[in-house]
Design an enzyme around this catalytic site. Structure first.
Site, PDB file in Angstrom:
ATOM      1  N   HIS A 111      -4.301   8.179  -2.284  1.00  7.22           N
ATOM      2  CA  HIS A 111      -4.346   8.311  -3.749  1.00  7.22           C
ATOM      3  C   HIS A 111      -4.608   9.792  -4.047  1.00  7.22           C
ATOM      4  O   HIS A 111      -5.692  10.299  -3.721  1.00  7.22           O
ATOM      5  CB  HIS A 111      -5.496   7.498  -4.342  1.00  7.22           C
ATOM      6  N   PHE A 112      -3.632  10.483  -4.638  1.00  5.80           N
ATOM      7  CA  PHE A 112      -3.786  11.926  -4.884  1.00  5.80           C
ATOM      8  C   PHE A 112      -4.001  12.268  -6.368  1.00  5.80           C
ATOM      9  O   PHE A 112      -4.073  13.437  -6.728  1.00  5.80           O
ATOM     10  CB  PHE A 112      -2.608  12.709  -4.295  1.00  5.80           C
ATOM     11  N   ARG A 113      -4.064  11.258  -7.260  1.00  7.26           N
ATOM     12  CA  ARG A 113      -4.616  11.397  -8.619  1.00  7.26           C
ATOM     13  C   ARG A 113      -3.779  12.194  -9.612  1.00  7.26           C
ATOM     14  O   ARG A 113      -4.230  12.370 -10.739  1.00  7.26           O
ATOM     15  CB  ARG A 113      -6.031  12.005  -8.590  1.00  7.26           C
ATOM     16  N   HIS A 129      -2.341  -4.793  -2.589  1.00  8.16           N
ATOM     17  CA  HIS A 129      -3.807  -4.837  -2.543  1.00  8.16           C
ATOM     18  C   HIS A 129      -4.171  -6.302  -2.704  1.00  8.16           C
ATOM     19  O   HIS A 129      -3.954  -6.904  -3.759  1.00  8.16           O
ATOM     20  CB  HIS A 129      -4.405  -3.989  -3.669  1.00  8.16           C
ATOM     21  N   ASN A 136      -1.558   4.330  -8.988  1.00 14.18           N
ATOM     22  CA  ASN A 136      -2.621   4.188 -10.009  1.00 14.18           C
ATOM     23  C   ASN A 136      -3.101   5.550 -10.501  1.00 14.18           C
ATOM     24  O   ASN A 136      -4.286   5.838 -10.530  1.00 14.18           O
ATOM     25  CB  ASN A 136      -3.783   3.337  -9.488  1.00 14.18           C
ATOM     26  N   HIS A 155     -13.160  10.469  -5.262  1.00 17.99           N
ATOM     27  CA  HIS A 155     -13.907  10.559  -6.523  1.00 17.99           C
ATOM     28  C   HIS A 155     -14.940  11.659  -6.297  1.00 17.99           C
ATOM     29  O   HIS A 155     -15.370  11.880  -5.160  1.00 17.99           O
ATOM     30  CB  HIS A 155     -14.620   9.235  -6.839  1.00 17.99           C
ATOM     31  N   ASP A 161      -6.176   5.147   3.074  1.00 22.00           N
ATOM     32  CA  ASP A 161      -6.622   4.786   1.722  1.00 22.00           C
ATOM     33  C   ASP A 161      -7.488   5.910   1.131  1.00 22.00           C
ATOM     34  O   ASP A 161      -8.490   5.635   0.463  1.00 22.00           O
ATOM     35  CB  ASP A 161      -7.376   3.451   1.717  1.00 22.00           C
ATOM     36  N   HIS A 167      -4.927  -2.357   3.823  1.00 14.20           N
ATOM     37  CA  HIS A 167      -6.362  -2.336   4.165  1.00 14.20           C
ATOM     38  C   HIS A 167      -6.988  -3.729   4.375  1.00 14.20           C
ATOM     39  O   HIS A 167      -7.902  -4.142   3.658  1.00 14.20           O
ATOM     40  CB  HIS A 167      -7.200  -1.539   3.153  1.00 14.20           C
TER      41      HIS A 167
HETATM   42  O1  DOR Z   1     -11.649   1.676  -3.172  1.00  8.75           O
HETATM   43  C1  DOR Z   1     -10.532   1.847  -3.646  1.00  8.75           C
HETATM   44  N1  DOR Z   1     -10.254   2.922  -4.388  1.00  8.75           N
HETATM   45  N2  DOR Z   1      -9.579   0.921  -3.425  1.00  8.75           N
HETATM   46  C2  DOR Z   1      -8.409   0.954  -4.086  1.00  8.75           C
HETATM   47  O2  DOR Z   1      -7.616   0.084  -3.889  1.00  8.75           O
HETATM   48  C3  DOR Z   1      -8.138   2.006  -5.072  1.00  8.75           C
HETATM   49  C4  DOR Z   1      -8.917   3.207  -4.762  1.00  8.75           C
HETATM   50  C5  DOR Z   1      -8.883   4.268  -5.843  1.00  8.75           C
HETATM   51  O3  DOR Z   1      -7.798   4.565  -6.352  1.00  8.75           O
HETATM   52  O4  DOR Z   1      -9.930   4.825  -6.148  1.00  8.75           O
END
Ligand code: DOR
Length: 447
Positions: A64-66, A181, A96, A308, A304, A234
């Site tokens: 996830h690179f946001r 997921h 996402n 944050h 994964d 996962h």
């Molecule tokens: O812990 C998680 N964080 N699981 C996910 O499926 C999404 C991810 C996130 O995008 O922070």
């Protein structure tokens, strides 16, 4: 007459389809042109790889690179710097973001942002939703598309298709493998009262084993009904594994380094830093996942990587977000398991190169073989290092492995013949390009 090429990697121990042995590799215009006997070949550059192992480039099929969106946590540039610093050559990035990657325009925007700005090669999953079901066949064919990803249980962001009718309609339309997921949203809602304020150790009590088993069962049944391919991301429980073994015709399996390395005991030490969806669970599950690595049930490792900031993670549970960094630590953490005898180096390569190539149909990647992209992860198996937050290239700048001693270290990353990292230094221009898939070759790029 001798043949002139761009690069020779000399004297490294190559791990590929031939086994493991000292072999030279010749690279020209980004591709492997010869392996083994290089008599008659001269190169503009010769890189000494003695005492090092040369692996096919590591492919991390879940990050996830946001970007676009919460780029204070990460963006495509910083995430890909973390990838190449850790020896990763290709990433599949998740939908996402904000806005979500749920339209052709949103995918094209990500691809445009990523080209020559990411340091590694890339593909982006397109989020399957109730609203875009009819566009799924088109999404699977687009440049840079890793295929469809569905959140069947809610996690970070608001992508969610929780019910059988919605999942059925999406799966029925698939032509490529789609990633899921897998946590049962209805059970998660029922059990939300099990969250204990201020105690991240209650996370796996809330998001329990049964939630994962229920959802994986539903997905496998729907996939077989339609004869479609699904990939369970996962996998975190021992209980899903016998089921997945029964559905090898349609289902493939990912596990993560954190589910293989950490356990519920670590909540006391790491608190919300360990909070992840699906959760890190007790050791019995970790042992089950290792058995599935050994039995061949697991197809791929994905990090994964879900960054944050430390400030966000410091909020009291359950306000704290789920996720931890991982793309940069995948190789050293797993090589440490190799050194400790938990898996062979060949099985590691199977999980991080051959596996993703096989199940997603990557074109020209995942093997050290003539005609393939010159993507390499070069490692020093005997080098011991202590992982530190200060080493982490992610904008979020932390890792749950801070202070951990590891043995086995990425020392070089090559992407299509260009050295992106050598001995810890990230080099040169970002050259990232979309990975190609055999089921959606882009005509203008197939030469
Ligand atoms: O812990 C998680 N964080 N699981 C996910 O499926 C999404 C991810 C996130 O995008 O922070």
């Amino acid at each position: 007459m001798s043949r002139q090429v761009d690069l020779i990697l000399k004297g490294g121990t190559v791990v590929n389809q031939d086994g493991t042995g000292v072999r030279d590799i010749a690279v020209d215009r980004g591709r492997i042109v010869a392996v083994g006997d290089l008599a008659g070949i001269v190169a503009a550059e010769v890189r000494d790889c003695r005492k090092l192992h040369i692996l096919p480039g590591v492919i991390d099929s879940q990050v996830h690179f946001r970007e676009p969106g919460p780029t204070h946590k990460e963006d495509l540039e910083t995430g890909s710097r973390a990838a190449v610093a850790g020896g990763v050559t290709v990433v599949f990035e998740m939908p996402n973001t904000k806005p979500t990657t749920t339209s052709a325009a949103a995918l094209a925007d990500k691809v445009a942002r990523a080209k020559n700005r990411m340091f590694c090669d890339f593909a982006f999953y397109v989020g399957g939703t109730r609203e875009n079901i009819s566009d799924i066949p088109q999404f699977e064919k687009l440049e840079g598309s890793a295929g469809i990803k569905v959140f069947a249980g809610s996690s970070t962001g608001d992508l969610l298709v929780d019910d059988d009718a919605g999942l059925d309609q999406i799966i029925a339309r698939l032509s490529r493998r789609a990633a899921f997921h897998s946590e049962d949203e209805f059970r998660l809602l029922d059990r939300v009262g099990h969250q204990v304020a201020g105690d991240a150790a209650s996370h796996p009590v809330w998001r329990d084993v049964e939630a994962a088993v229920l959802c994986t069962t539903r997905l496998c049944m729907i996939a077989r009904k339609h004869g479609k391919r699904i990939h369970i991301l996962h996998v975190s429980t021992a209980d899903e594994l016998p089921l997945l073994a029964q559905y090898r015709d349609v289902a493939t399996v990912e596990v993560t380094p954190h589910h293989l390395t950490l356990s519920a005991e670590d909540y006391a030490r790491l608190g919300t830093k360990l909070q992840m969806n699906p959760p890190v669970r007790d050791k019995l599950h970790r042992e089950g996942l290792w058995r599935a690595i050994r039995s061949g049930l697991v197809d791929v490792l994905g990090s994964d990587h879900a960054p944050h900031t430390l400030e966000e993670k410091a909020k009291p549970y359950p306000q704290s977000p789920s996720g931890m960094t991982g793309v940069q630590t995948l190789v050293p953490v797993m090589l440490t398991h190799v050194n400790q005898g938990r898996l062979t180096l060949e099985r590691f390569v199977d999980l991080t190169s051959h596996g993703p190539q096989r199940i997603f149909g990557l074109s020209r990647k995942g093997r050290i073989a003539e005609g393939y992209d010159a993507d390499f992860t070069i490692v020093d198996l005997s080098r011991s290092e202590t992982i530190r937050d200060s080493w982490i290239e992610s904008r979020s700048k932390w890792t749950p492995y801070d202070g951990e001693r590891v043995t086995g270290w990425p020392v070089g990353t090559f992407i299509r013949g260009t050295c992106a990292m050598w001995q810890g230094e990230i080099l040169g221009q970002a050259t990232g390009q979309p990975a190609q898939f055999t089921e959606s070759l882009q005509p203008e790029q197939t030469s």
